[in-house]
Write a protein that holds these residues in place. Structure first.
Motif, PDB file in Angstrom:
ATOM      1  N   LEU A 169       4.150  20.055   2.477  1.00 25.71           N
ATOM      2  CA  LEU A 169       4.151  18.671   2.909  1.00 25.71           C
ATOM      3  C   LEU A 169       5.167  17.849   2.131  1.00 25.71           C
ATOM      4  CD1 LEU A 169       2.776  16.443   4.625  1.00 25.71           C
ATOM      5  CD2 LEU A 169       1.287  16.047   2.650  1.00 25.71           C
ATOM      6  N   VAL A 170       5.865  16.987   2.861  1.00 26.81           N
ATOM      7  CA  VAL A 170       6.801  16.036   2.279  1.00 26.81           C
ATOM      8  C   VAL A 170       6.408  14.657   2.804  1.00 26.81           C
ATOM      9  CG1 VAL A 170       9.218  15.306   2.159  1.00 26.81           C
ATOM     10  CG2 VAL A 170       8.658  17.737   2.248  1.00 26.81           C
ATOM     11  N   ILE A 171       6.270  13.702   1.899  1.00 27.34           N
ATOM     12  CA  ILE A 171       6.012  12.322   2.309  1.00 27.34           C
ATOM     13  C   ILE A 171       7.360  11.628   2.408  1.00 27.34           C
ATOM     14  CG2 ILE A 171       4.895  10.147   1.735  1.00 27.34           C
ATOM     15  CD1 ILE A 171       2.776  11.761   0.226  1.00 27.34           C
ATOM     16  N   LEU A 172       7.712  11.231   3.621  1.00 28.11           N
ATOM     17  CA  LEU A 172       9.012  10.622   3.870  1.00 28.11           C
ATOM     18  C   LEU A 172       9.020   9.137   3.536  1.00 28.11           C
ATOM     19  CD1 LEU A 172       9.673  12.260   7.350  1.00 28.11           C
ATOM     20  CD2 LEU A 172      10.546  13.015   5.120  1.00 28.11           C
ATOM     21  N   GLN A 173       7.854   8.513   3.609  1.00 24.46           N
ATOM     22  CA  GLN A 173       7.745   7.067   3.416  1.00 24.46           C
ATOM     23  C   GLN A 173       6.446   6.778   2.667  1.00 24.46           C
ATOM     24  OE1 GLN A 173       8.014   4.938   7.132  1.00 24.46           O
ATOM     25  NE2 GLN A 173       7.022   3.158   6.281  1.00 24.46           N
ATOM     26  N   GLU A 174       6.525   6.605   1.360  1.00 24.38           N
ATOM     27  CA  GLU A 174       5.321   6.369   0.564  1.00 24.38           C
ATOM     28  C   GLU A 174       4.786   4.952   0.719  1.00 24.38           C
ATOM     29  OE1 GLU A 174       5.817   7.443  -3.510  1.00 24.38           O
ATOM     30  OE2 GLU A 174       5.945   9.573  -3.060  1.00 24.38           O
ATOM     31  N   ASP A 175       5.677   3.980   0.812  1.00 28.88           N
ATOM     32  CA  ASP A 175       5.253   2.587   0.949  1.00 28.88           C
ATOM     33  C   ASP A 175       4.955   2.292   2.416  1.00 28.88           C
ATOM     34  OD1 ASP A 175       5.514   1.866  -1.776  1.00 28.88           O
ATOM     35  OD2 ASP A 175       7.680   1.802  -1.524  1.00 28.88           O
ATOM     36  N   MET A 178       0.849  -1.171   0.000  1.00 22.96           N
ATOM     37  CA  MET A 178       0.000   0.000   0.000  1.00 22.96           C
ATOM     38  C   MET A 178       0.899   1.240   0.000  1.00 22.96           C
ATOM     39  SD  MET A 178      -3.224   0.827   2.421  1.00 22.96           S
ATOM     40  CE  MET A 178      -4.138  -0.430   1.570  1.00 22.96           C
ATOM     41  N   ARG A 179       0.443   2.260  -0.723  1.00 20.21           N
ATOM     42  CA  ARG A 179       1.205   3.514  -0.824  1.00 20.21           C
ATOM     43  C   ARG A 179       0.311   4.675  -0.401  1.00 20.21           C
ATOM     44  NH1 ARG A 179       5.814   3.430  -4.194  1.00 20.21           N
ATOM     45  NH2 ARG A 179       5.479   5.624  -4.614  1.00 20.21           N
ATOM     46  N   ILE A 180       0.933   5.665   0.195  1.00 18.06           N
ATOM     47  CA  ILE A 180       0.208   6.882   0.556  1.00 18.06           C
ATOM     48  C   ILE A 180       0.513   7.947  -0.484  1.00 18.06           C
ATOM     49  CG2 ILE A 180       1.971   7.823   2.098  1.00 18.06           C
ATOM     50  CD1 ILE A 180      -0.839   8.320   3.810  1.00 18.06           C
ATOM     51  N   LYS A 181      -0.511   8.676  -0.863  1.00 20.61           N
ATOM     52  CA  LYS A 181      -0.383   9.736  -1.862  1.00 20.61           C
ATOM     53  C   LYS A 181      -0.980  11.020  -1.307  1.00 20.61           C
ATOM     54  CE  LYS A 181       1.093   7.208  -5.310  1.00 20.61           C
ATOM     55  NZ  LYS A 181       2.327   7.434  -5.994  1.00 20.61           N
ATOM     56  N   ALA A 182      -0.502  12.146  -1.818  1.00 21.37           N
ATOM     57  CA  ALA A 182      -1.042  13.452  -1.431  1.00 21.37           C
ATOM     58  C   ALA A 182      -1.416  14.223  -2.685  1.00 21.37           C
ATOM     59  CB  ALA A 182      -0.025  14.242  -0.623  1.00 21.37           C
ATOM     60  N   ASP A 183      -2.541  14.881  -2.629  1.00 23.10           N
ATOM     61  CA  ASP A 183      -2.946  15.808  -3.685  1.00 23.10           C
ATOM     62  C   ASP A 183      -2.461  17.183  -3.223  1.00 23.10           C
ATOM     63  OD1 ASP A 183      -4.211  17.695  -5.288  1.00 23.10           O
ATOM     64  OD2 ASP A 183      -6.018  16.469  -5.515  1.00 23.10           O
ATOM     65  N   PHE A 184      -1.347  17.604  -3.764  1.00 19.15           N
ATOM     66  CA  PHE A 184      -0.717  18.843  -3.312  1.00 19.15           C
ATOM     67  C   PHE A 184      -1.514  20.084  -3.705  1.00 19.15           C
ATOM     68  CE2 PHE A 184       2.684  15.701  -3.246  1.00 19.15           C
ATOM     69  CZ  PHE A 184       3.128  15.856  -1.937  1.00 19.15           C
ATOM     70  N   ASP A 185      -2.467  19.941  -4.621  1.00 19.78           N
ATOM     71  CA  ASP A 185      -3.350  21.056  -4.947  1.00 19.78           C
ATOM     72  C   ASP A 185      -4.364  21.295  -3.831  1.00 19.78           C
ATOM     73  OD1 ASP A 185      -2.140  21.575  -7.408  1.00 19.78           O
ATOM     74  OD2 ASP A 185      -3.447  20.154  -8.450  1.00 19.78           O
ATOM     75  N   LEU A 186      -4.715  20.236  -3.100  1.00 20.21           N
ATOM     76  CA  LEU A 186      -5.669  20.351  -1.991  1.00 20.21           C
ATOM     77  C   LEU A 186      -4.988  20.616  -0.648  1.00 20.21           C
ATOM     78  CD1 LEU A 186      -8.099  17.385  -2.763  1.00 20.21           C
ATOM     79  CD2 LEU A 186      -8.511  19.813  -3.120  1.00 20.21           C
ATOM     80  N   CYS A 187      -3.766  20.141  -0.507  1.00 19.01           N
ATOM     81  CA  CYS A 187      -3.069  20.190   0.789  1.00 19.01           C
ATOM     82  C   CYS A 187      -2.814  21.630   1.234  1.00 19.01           C
ATOM     83  CB  CYS A 187      -1.747  19.445   0.675  1.00 19.01           C
ATOM     84  SG  CYS A 187      -0.808  19.416   2.212  1.00 19.01           S
ATOM     85  N   GLU A 188      -3.174  21.918   2.480  1.00 13.67           N
ATOM     86  CA  GLU A 188      -2.908  23.233   3.077  1.00 13.67           C
ATOM     87  C   GLU A 188      -1.709  23.205   4.015  1.00 13.67           C
ATOM     88  OE1 GLU A 188      -7.336  25.183   3.331  1.00 13.67           O
ATOM     89  OE2 GLU A 188      -6.581  24.138   5.084  1.00 13.67           O
TER      90      GLU A 188
END
Length: 62
Positions: free
Chosen positions: A32-38, A1-11
């Motif tokens: 925001l920075v994702i340090l660990q996507e997996d 499983m991977r985590i994703k961010a929509d940087f257009d929505l992120c505040e």
């Protein structure tokens, strides 16, 4: 499983950083920075709660 961010929505309000500081961080410009996507299987439920806590629904799991 991977985590994703929509940087257009992120505040970059850092709720996710407070809940999982080993997975998320803010850079020097407060982006925001994702340090660990997996995401390891044993942390899936924890990260589902983090995703659900995002006030802008900017995070998702794939």
């Amino acid at each position: 499983m991977r985590i994703k961010a929509d940087f257009d929505l992120c505040e970059s309000n850092a709720i996710c950083v407070g809940m999982a500081p080993d997975v998320f961080d803010l850079d020097d410009d407060d982006y925001l920075v994702i340090l660990q996507e997996d995401i390891p299987t044993e942390r899936e439920e924890e990260l589902r709660q983090v995703v659900a806590s995002c006030p802008k629904s900017a995070l998702s799991l794939e």
